[in-house]
Design a protein around this motif. Structure first.
Motif, PDB file in Angstrom:
ATOM      1  N   ARG A 132       0.157   7.656  -2.832  1.00  8.36           N
ATOM      2  CA  ARG A 132       0.810   8.836  -2.023  1.00  8.36           C
ATOM      3  C   ARG A 132       2.133   9.107  -2.314  1.00  8.36           C
ATOM      4  O   ARG A 132       2.841  10.136  -2.425  1.00  8.36           O
ATOM      5  CB  ARG A 132       0.684   8.529  -0.592  1.00  8.36           C
ATOM      6  N   ASP A 170       0.795  -1.196  -0.085  1.00  3.81           N
ATOM      7  CA  ASP A 170      -0.160  -0.074  -0.048  1.00  3.81           C
ATOM      8  C   ASP A 170       1.061   1.200   0.067  1.00  3.81           C
ATOM      9  O   ASP A 170       1.932   1.467   0.538  1.00  3.81           O
ATOM     10  CB  ASP A 170      -0.952   0.044   1.387  1.00  3.81           C
ATOM     11  N   GLY A 171       0.321   2.353  -0.508  1.00  3.49           N
ATOM     12  CA  GLY A 171       0.945   3.565  -0.651  1.00  3.49           C
ATOM     13  C   GLY A 171       1.546   4.124  -1.782  1.00  3.49           C
ATOM     14  O   GLY A 171       2.221   5.076  -1.820  1.00  3.49           O
ATOM     15  N   ARG A 231     -12.247   2.233  -8.496  1.00  8.52           N
ATOM     16  CA  ARG A 231     -11.177   3.269  -8.837  1.00  8.52           C
ATOM     17  C   ARG A 231     -11.799   3.914 -10.156  1.00  8.52           C
ATOM     18  O   ARG A 231     -12.447   3.320 -10.835  1.00  8.52           O
ATOM     19  CB  ARG A 231      -9.896   2.666  -8.479  1.00  8.52           C
TER      20      ARG A 231
HETATM   21 MG    MG Z   1      -4.132   2.445  -0.614  1.00 12.02          MG
END
Ligand code: MG
Ligand code: IPE
Ligand code: IPE
Length: 257
Positions: free
Chosen positions: A25, A21-22, A72
């Motif tokens: 970002r 995850d990430g 998404r």
């Molecule tokens: Mg995520």
């Protein structure tokens, strides 16, 4: 810095699962589009797969696409599907060089045909490999998996393929993870501390490890750090600490259900 040498072989997790995850970002921090983060996550996948194989881990499960990820934007989904194909393609060499066998869990039939074809091709190509089993969770959802398992169990009862006696149903054989042991260690990157519908049944006694590191920054050393942390944990499976210490030399296979 965590090193490979400090890891105790005798307490190596047999199965590591990762919620990668990430990516979004990571890209945003650099003023880039989210897909730039996904592309840069590929190197982290390679490092994690290689390090797991080198250490002698038996199973590595990577959460690559959840059922909820269909929500998404279309553009991101398309880019993710294409990246999935190109990554499986380019990483086939890593799999062959390291004797790694590719497996999948989740609703693979619900993926675009071109993804299904690539997955089937590389599964077949690596089928005889004897080392690490790399399990990709694709179009996966823990609740979906449990609902499917119950539905199929119900069909088997109806068709008298299983005995519907007063015992607990052997649900595990109906899960997409039927041949795979439960994870010993779960890693989630990017500082989020939730399961996001991952392996809800299988994580019952898994040790959880959360790190602030964003997935595209995750390297072998980060994996070593997670494993070293795991090796400090005492897994009790409902018993007392004294029982666990006393039984350490005996067979301490988990007993729960
Ligand atoms: Mg995520
Ligand atoms: C993980 O990174 C990759 C997938 C879920 C496919 P994200 O895309 O979730 O990145 P963040 O969480 O938005 O930063
Ligand atoms: C979980 O990450 C799914 C994958 C890593 C494939 P998400 O980024 O989709 O999870 P939430 O939505 O933040 O819980």
């Amino acid at each position: 810095m965590a090193t490979k040498e400090s890891i105790k072989q005798e307490r190596l997790p047999r199965h590591i699962a990762v919620i990668m995850d990430g990516n979004g970002r990571w890209a945003k921090k650099r003023g880039n589009q989210r897909i730039f983060g996904h592309k840069n996550g590929v190197k982290s996948v390679r490092e994690t797969v290689e390090a797991s194989a080198e250490l002698g881990v038996n199973y590595l499960t990577l959460y690559a696409f959840s059922r909820e990820n269909w929500n998404r934007p279309d553009r991101e989904i398309d880019a993710l599907m294409n990246l999935l194909i190109s990554t499986i393609d380019t990483e086939t060499k890593t799999l062959m060089d390291n004797d790694i066998k590719l497996l999948t869990i989740g609703n693979v039939e619900g993926l675009p045909q071109k993804v299904q074809d690539k997955v089937a091709e590389v599964k077949a190509k690596t089928a005889q490999n004897q080392g690490l089993k790399l399990v990709l969770a694709l179009n996966y959802s823990g609740r979906w998996e449990l609902q499917e398992a119950l539905r199929r169990y119900g069909e088997d009862v109806k068709n008298q393929r299983v005995d519907n006696g007063p015992h607990q149903p052997d649900l595990e054989q109906y899960l997409t993870t039927a041949q795979i042991p439960d994870p010993d260690l779960l890693i989630r990157t990017s500082g989020e501390a939730r399961l996001s519908n991952f392996l809800l049944w299988q994580l019952a006694y898994t040790e959880l490890y959360f790190t602030e590191v964003l997935w595209p920054d995750f390297r072998k050393e980060n994996l070593y750090e997670a494993i070293l942390n795991y090796q400090t944990r005492e897994r009790r499976f409902g018993k007392t600490s004294e029982q666990v210490v006393r039984n350490k030399t005996k067979n301490n296979a988990p007993q729960y259900g």
